[in-house]
Design a protein around this motif. Structure first.
Motif, PDB file in Angstrom:
ATOM      1  N   UNK A 147     -27.908  87.168 -67.056  1.00  0.00           N
ATOM      2  CA  UNK A 147     -27.120  88.215 -67.702  1.00  0.00           C
ATOM      3  C   UNK A 147     -25.749  87.653 -68.033  1.00  0.00           C
ATOM      4  N   UNK A 148     -24.872  88.526 -68.545  1.00  0.00           N
ATOM      5  CA  UNK A 148     -23.599  88.030 -69.069  1.00  0.00           C
ATOM      6  C   UNK A 148     -22.675  87.476 -67.998  1.00  0.00           C
ATOM      7  N   UNK A 149     -22.925  87.773 -66.722  1.00  0.00           N
ATOM      8  CA  UNK A 149     -22.083  87.264 -65.635  1.00  0.00           C
ATOM      9  C   UNK A 149     -22.660  86.004 -65.005  1.00  0.00           C
ATOM     10  N   UNK A 150     -23.780  85.517 -65.503  1.00  0.00           N
ATOM     11  CA  UNK A 150     -24.392  84.307 -64.959  1.00  0.00           C
ATOM     12  C   UNK A 150     -23.626  83.081 -65.417  1.00  0.00           C
ATOM     13  N   UNK A 151     -23.162  82.297 -64.470  1.00  0.00           N
ATOM     14  CA  UNK A 151     -22.418  81.078 -64.793  1.00  0.00           C
ATOM     15  C   UNK A 151     -23.312  79.843 -64.762  1.00  0.00           C
ATOM     16  N   UNK A 152     -24.348  79.873 -63.945  1.00  0.00           N
ATOM     17  CA  UNK A 152     -25.256  78.730 -63.826  1.00  0.00           C
ATOM     18  C   UNK A 152     -26.556  79.213 -63.182  1.00  0.00           C
ATOM     19  N   UNK A 153     -27.575  78.367 -63.301  1.00  0.00           N
ATOM     20  CA  UNK A 153     -28.850  78.655 -62.664  1.00  0.00           C
ATOM     21  C   UNK A 153     -29.280  77.464 -61.831  1.00  0.00           C
ATOM     22  N   UNK A 154     -29.827  77.742 -60.660  1.00  0.00           N
ATOM     23  CA  UNK A 154     -30.323  76.685 -59.796  1.00  0.00           C
ATOM     24  C   UNK A 154     -31.792  76.921 -59.528  1.00  0.00           C
ATOM     25  N   UNK A 155     -32.626  76.060 -60.070  1.00  0.00           N
ATOM     26  CA  UNK A 155     -34.065  76.139 -59.863  1.00  0.00           C
ATOM     27  C   UNK A 155     -34.498  74.844 -59.181  1.00  0.00           C
ATOM     28  N   UNK A 156     -34.579  74.880 -57.879  1.00  0.00           N
ATOM     29  CA  UNK A 156     -34.860  73.684 -57.094  1.00  0.00           C
ATOM     30  C   UNK A 156     -36.331  73.324 -57.168  1.00  0.00           C
ATOM     31  N   UNK A 157     -36.586  72.013 -57.210  1.00  0.00           N
ATOM     32  CA  UNK A 157     -37.945  71.452 -57.200  1.00  0.00           C
ATOM     33  C   UNK A 157     -38.723  71.673 -58.485  1.00  0.00           C
ATOM     34  N   UNK A 158     -38.027  71.905 -59.598  1.00  0.00           N
ATOM     35  CA  UNK A 158     -38.725  71.984 -60.879  1.00  0.00           C
ATOM     36  C   UNK A 158     -39.250  70.606 -61.265  1.00  0.00           C
ATOM     37  N   UNK A 159     -40.375  70.590 -61.953  1.00  0.00           N
ATOM     38  CA  UNK A 159     -40.895  69.323 -62.453  1.00  0.00           C
ATOM     39  C   UNK A 159     -40.287  69.008 -63.810  1.00  0.00           C
ATOM     40  N   UNK A 160     -40.574  67.815 -64.311  1.00  0.00           N
ATOM     41  CA  UNK A 160     -40.021  67.401 -65.604  1.00  0.00           C
ATOM     42  C   UNK A 160     -40.485  68.319 -66.733  1.00  0.00           C
ATOM     43  N   UNK A 161     -41.762  68.654 -66.746  1.00  0.00           N
ATOM     44  CA  UNK A 161     -42.297  69.529 -67.791  1.00  0.00           C
ATOM     45  C   UNK A 161     -41.684  70.913 -67.722  1.00  0.00           C
ATOM     46  N   UNK A 162     -41.570  71.455 -66.526  1.00  0.00           N
ATOM     47  CA  UNK A 162     -41.004  72.794 -66.359  1.00  0.00           C
ATOM     48  C   UNK A 162     -39.531  72.821 -66.752  1.00  0.00           C
ATOM     49  N   UNK A 163     -38.786  71.823 -66.308  1.00  0.00           N
ATOM     50  CA  UNK A 163     -37.368  71.772 -66.661  1.00  0.00           C
ATOM     51  C   UNK A 163     -37.177  71.603 -68.157  1.00  0.00           C
ATOM     52  N   UNK A 164     -38.037  70.815 -68.780  1.00  0.00           N
ATOM     53  CA  UNK A 164     -37.921  70.573 -70.209  1.00  0.00           C
ATOM     54  C   UNK A 164     -38.152  71.851 -71.015  1.00  0.00           C
ATOM     55  N   UNK A 165     -39.061  72.691 -70.539  1.00  0.00           N
ATOM     56  CA  UNK A 165     -39.366  73.926 -71.254  1.00  0.00           C
ATOM     57  C   UNK A 165     -38.223  74.928 -71.161  1.00  0.00           C
ATOM     58  N   UNK A 166     -37.616  75.062 -69.977  1.00  0.00           N
ATOM     59  CA  UNK A 166     -36.609  76.110 -69.791  1.00  0.00           C
ATOM     60  C   UNK A 166     -35.202  75.647 -70.143  1.00  0.00           C
ATOM     61  N   UNK A 167     -34.979  74.350 -70.211  1.00  0.00           N
ATOM     62  CA  UNK A 167     -33.613  73.855 -70.371  1.00  0.00           C
ATOM     63  C   UNK A 167     -32.926  74.389 -71.612  1.00  0.00           C
ATOM     64  N   UNK A 168     -33.578  74.282 -72.758  1.00  0.00           N
ATOM     65  CA  UNK A 168     -32.953  74.678 -74.001  1.00  0.00           C
ATOM     66  C   UNK A 168     -32.644  76.173 -74.015  1.00  0.00           C
ATOM     67  N   UNK A 169     -33.585  76.976 -73.541  1.00  0.00           N
ATOM     68  CA  UNK A 169     -33.362  78.423 -73.529  1.00  0.00           C
ATOM     69  C   UNK A 169     -32.203  78.792 -72.616  1.00  0.00           C
ATOM     70  N   UNK A 170     -32.165  78.205 -71.414  1.00  0.00           N
ATOM     71  CA  UNK A 170     -31.122  78.547 -70.453  1.00  0.00           C
ATOM     72  C   UNK A 170     -29.743  78.167 -70.987  1.00  0.00           C
ATOM     73  N   UNK A 171     -29.624  76.971 -71.536  1.00  0.00           N
ATOM     74  CA  UNK A 171     -28.336  76.517 -72.056  1.00  0.00           C
ATOM     75  C   UNK A 171     -27.874  77.416 -73.201  1.00  0.00           C
TER      76      UNK A 171
END
Length: 221
Positions: A147-171
């Motif tokens: 939401x608008x107050x989110x400064x960062x997200x921490x998703x521990x133990x993500x794999x390369x494929x999972x991180x690659x999929x969500x990275x662009x959207x989150x940023x």
């Protein structure tokens, strides 16, 4: 090129992620004798029959295709271990179980090129697909909390494929929220609008410049 700072280019393709994952080390058992290989990425070998050695995944696959070795699957690629991981993933709605960063790429390459070296290979593949599904559901749930107050997200133990999929959207999402919610950005936008109005009010009127120049030329004549 993928991976640059431009958000439009920040998403790696599946082939690029797999290419990076091919540098992961695996254990092989050669059935031939060969001197050490001196490569840019390191020295591997010597290779002796029935003596296990560590090599990059890409080299293991290349030797396997040529019938020069068997590949020992990693310890986590057993039905017992994967079953425990799947149960733990299902029992925890927020946490991701620790798996190799490239577990998706490793399992796919080994299943495609060394299935005869993997005990219960079809069960292993099914468990890994179930694990991926559960983890992606968690990722989607986590993204819904942005939401608008989110400064960062921490998703521990993500794999390369999972991180690659969500990275662009989150940023993109975080930057959009910051842009629309930041007082500095709002003030800058208001200042720009005021300057534009001032320029419009004090700028030369249409046709005035040309009329004045023609009048002065007539007076000179």
């Amino acid at each position: 090129m993928a991976g640059q700072s431009d958000l439009h280019l920040s998403l790696f393709s599946f082939q690029e992620v797999e290419f990076i994952g091919e540098d992961e080390m695996v254990e092989i058992v050669p059935n031939m004798r060969m001197d050490p290989l001196h490569l840019i990425c390191g020295d591997f070998g010597p290779f002796r029959p029935q003596i296990a050695t560590q090599v990059p995944l890409w080299l293991a696959v290349a030797l396997k295709i040529r019938g020069k070795c068997t590949i020992r699957p990693p310890e986590w690629m057993s039905v017992e271990k994967l079953t425990k991981v799947l149960e733990a993933e299902r029992n925890s709605s927020r946490e991701f179980q620790p798996l190799p960063f490239h577990y998706v790429e490793i399992s796919r390459l080994l299943s495609d090129h060394a299935r005869d070296d993997i005990p219960d290979v079809y069960m292993v593949r099914s468990l890994i697909e179930d694990i991926r599904t559960v983890r992606f559901d968690k990722v989607e749930t986590g993204l819904q909390t942005i939401h608008e107050r989110t400064l960062a997200m921490k998703l521990k133990n993500l794999s390369a494929t999972e991180a690659n999929i969500v990275r662009q959207f989150v940023v993109r999402a975080l930057q959009a929220f910051y842009k629309h919610d930041s007082p500095e950005m709002i003030q800058q936008s208001d200042t720009t609008a005021i300057r534009r109005r001032q320029l419009a009010d004090h700028g030369p009127k249409e046709g005035t410049g040309g009329t004045n120049r023609r009048t002065k030329l007539s007076e000179r004549k």
